[in-house]
Scaffold this active site. Structure first.
Site, PDB file in Angstrom:
ATOM      1  N   ASP A  38       0.818  -1.223   0.000  1.00 10.99           N
ATOM      2  CA  ASP A  38       0.000   0.000   0.000  1.00 10.99           C
ATOM      3  C   ASP A  38       0.849   1.268   0.000  1.00 10.99           C
ATOM      4  O   ASP A  38       0.332   2.374   0.097  1.00 10.99           O
ATOM      5  CB  ASP A  38      -0.946   0.009   1.210  1.00 10.99           C
ATOM      6  CG  ASP A  38      -0.192  -0.168   2.513  1.00 10.99           C
ATOM      7  OD1 ASP A  38       1.060  -0.087   2.503  1.00 10.99           O
ATOM      8  OD2 ASP A  38      -0.847  -0.385   3.552  1.00 10.99           O
ATOM      9  N   HIS A 128      14.528  28.560   1.766  1.00  8.57           N
ATOM     10  CA  HIS A 128      14.082  29.572   0.796  1.00  8.57           C
ATOM     11  C   HIS A 128      14.048  30.978   1.403  1.00  8.57           C
ATOM     12  O   HIS A 128      14.488  31.930   0.784  1.00  8.57           O
ATOM     13  CB  HIS A 128      12.709  29.195   0.247  1.00  8.57           C
ATOM     14  CG  HIS A 128      12.297  30.062  -0.887  1.00  8.57           C
ATOM     15  ND1 HIS A 128      12.992  30.090  -2.077  1.00  8.57           N
ATOM     16  CD2 HIS A 128      11.298  30.968  -1.016  1.00  8.57           C
ATOM     17  CE1 HIS A 128      12.424  30.965  -2.896  1.00  8.57           C
ATOM     18  NE2 HIS A 128      11.400  31.510  -2.267  1.00  8.57           N
ATOM     19  N   LYS A 188      11.978  38.072 -12.584  1.00 15.82           N
ATOM     20  CA  LYS A 188      11.107  37.004 -13.081  1.00 15.82           C
ATOM     21  C   LYS A 188       9.664  37.266 -12.683  1.00 15.82           C
ATOM     22  O   LYS A 188       9.398  37.761 -11.591  1.00 15.82           O
ATOM     23  CB  LYS A 188      11.577  35.683 -12.468  1.00 15.82           C
ATOM     24  CG  LYS A 188      10.704  34.488 -12.751  1.00 15.82           C
ATOM     25  CD  LYS A 188      11.299  33.234 -12.109  1.00 15.82           C
ATOM     26  CE  LYS A 188      10.884  33.040 -10.671  1.00 15.82           C
ATOM     27  NZ  LYS A 188      11.395  31.814 -10.061  1.00 15.82           N
TER      28      LYS A 188
HETATM   29  C1  R5P Z   1      11.900  30.708  -6.471  1.00 11.24           C
HETATM   30  O1  R5P Z   1      11.999  31.854  -6.066  1.00 11.24           O
HETATM   31  C2  R5P Z   1      13.048  29.752  -6.368  1.00 11.24           C
HETATM   32  O2  R5P Z   1      14.209  30.380  -5.952  1.00 11.24           O
HETATM   33  C3  R5P Z   1      13.317  29.058  -7.700  1.00 11.24           C
HETATM   34  O3  R5P Z   1      13.683  30.023  -8.654  1.00 11.24           O
HETATM   35  C4  R5P Z   1      12.101  28.321  -8.167  1.00 11.24           C
HETATM   36  O4  R5P Z   1      11.580  27.518  -7.156  1.00 11.24           O
HETATM   37  C5  R5P Z   1      12.448  27.473  -9.366  1.00 11.24           C
HETATM   38  O5  R5P Z   1      11.288  26.826  -9.793  1.00 11.24           O
HETATM   39  P1  R5P Z   1      11.205  26.238 -11.255  1.00 11.24           P
HETATM   40  O6  R5P Z   1      12.407  25.372 -11.480  1.00 11.24           O
HETATM   41  O7  R5P Z   1       9.912  25.457 -11.248  1.00 11.24           O
HETATM   42  O8  R5P Z   1      11.147  27.391 -12.212  1.00 11.24           O
END
Ligand code: R5P
Length: 285
Positions: A38, A128, A188
């Site tokens: 499972d 993060h 971004k």
């Molecule tokens: C976001 O701020 C993180 O630092 C990364 O840039 C992000 O998690 C990358 O995600 P992905 O590879 O899905 O673009």
């Protein structure tokens, strides 16, 4: 001191034991070959932790590792460890560190409150947002994985270090300074979980070798966009380097525009090339 490694970061746990000069306790992760039908997790400590200072190493990604971590904590406490340091090399859910919409949880807080149970201290790597450390009631420290990236990139004659977004600006600065190379940052916009837009910025990269650095590569969308921009401006070599390589779905396929994609051992992946054991050890008493 004894180190116990969960299955997310076994190689890192072994390296950490080596750096700390600690014993390594093997763990069985299956009761029967093939595991439980499972999908439930199983662990058994194959060495003693009685009366020991134990460092438990487990990332909280993917979700099944969280359950495995709870099981290991229970076993370690039950076997009579004297003190437990929880090392979370990749703190999954760390990106949901606030309530973005009404009705959402603060996922990082939800995990922190539960993960710390039975731990005397917590150590994370390139979390993060270091603000999440306040969600732990026990002493919590974050160490940067960027020195490990810099060590690896040092032999590569990198001409420029690039942050693919504003959050990674501090990483590019740290790695750039360690390499003695200039650094730049892009901005971004995230459109959805899989799609991002990266600003068009003119960079002096024609014929040059560029390292894109980030904390996490998940779907690879962020790095893929930055790499495409670099290629369109004539970059001769593009290396993508991250601390936590999750490589969800076809991420590695998306990143074929890079000459090389490398990651640390916080999460074991096909791109794992170097270790943060030294950094992690520096925060363990
Ligand atoms: C976001 O701020 C993180 O630092 C990364 O840039 C992000 O998690 C990358 O995600 P992905 O590879 O899905 O673009």
């Amino acid at each position: 001191m004894k180190v116990v490694g969960g299955s997310s970061s076994l190689a890192l746990a072994r390296s950490l034991a080596g750096v700390l000069g600690a014993g390594f306790v093997d763990v069985a992760f299956e009761k029967h070959a093939g595991g439980f039908p499972d999908g439930e997790r199983y662990v058994r400590l194959l060495g003693s932790v009685k009366g020991e200072d134990v460092v438990l190493v487990e990332s909280t990604h993917p979700d099944e590792k969280v359950v495995e971590l709870f099981l290991l904590q229970d076993a370690i406490a039950d076997e009579g460890a004297a003190r437990v340091t929880l090392a979370i090399p990749y703190f999954g859910y760390g990106r949901q560190d606030k309530k973005f919409e009404p009705g959402e949880p603060v996922s990082a807080r939800a995990l922190a409150r539960r993960l710390q149970v039975g731990s005397d201290a917590v150590v994370t790597v390139s979390v993060h947002d270091p603000g999440v450390l306040h969600f732990f009631d026990v002493p919590a420290t974050d160490v940067s994985g960027m020195p490990a990236l810099a060590r690896y990139l040092k032999g590569m004659d990198v001409d420029m270090v690039l942050a693919p977004d504003g959050n990674a600006r501090r990483f590019a600065e740290e790695v750039g300074e360690a390499l003695g190379a200039p650094w730049e940052a892009l901005e971004k916009t995230r459109l959805d979980s899989h799609t991002v837009e990266v600003e068009e910025k003119s960079l002096d990269v024609d014929g040059r070798a560029v390292a894109i650095v980030d904390d996490v590569i998940s779907t690879g969308g962020t790095i893929a966009k930055a790499a495409a921009l670099l290629r369109s401006q004539g970059a001769a070599r593009v290396v993508a380097a991250c601390v936590h390589g999750l490589f969800v779905g076809n991420a590695l396929e998306r990143l074929k525009t890079c000459d090389e994609v490398v990651a640390t051992d916080t999460v074991s992946s096909p791109a794992t090339r170097f270790s943060v054991a030294r950094e992690l050890a520096s925060a363990i008493e």
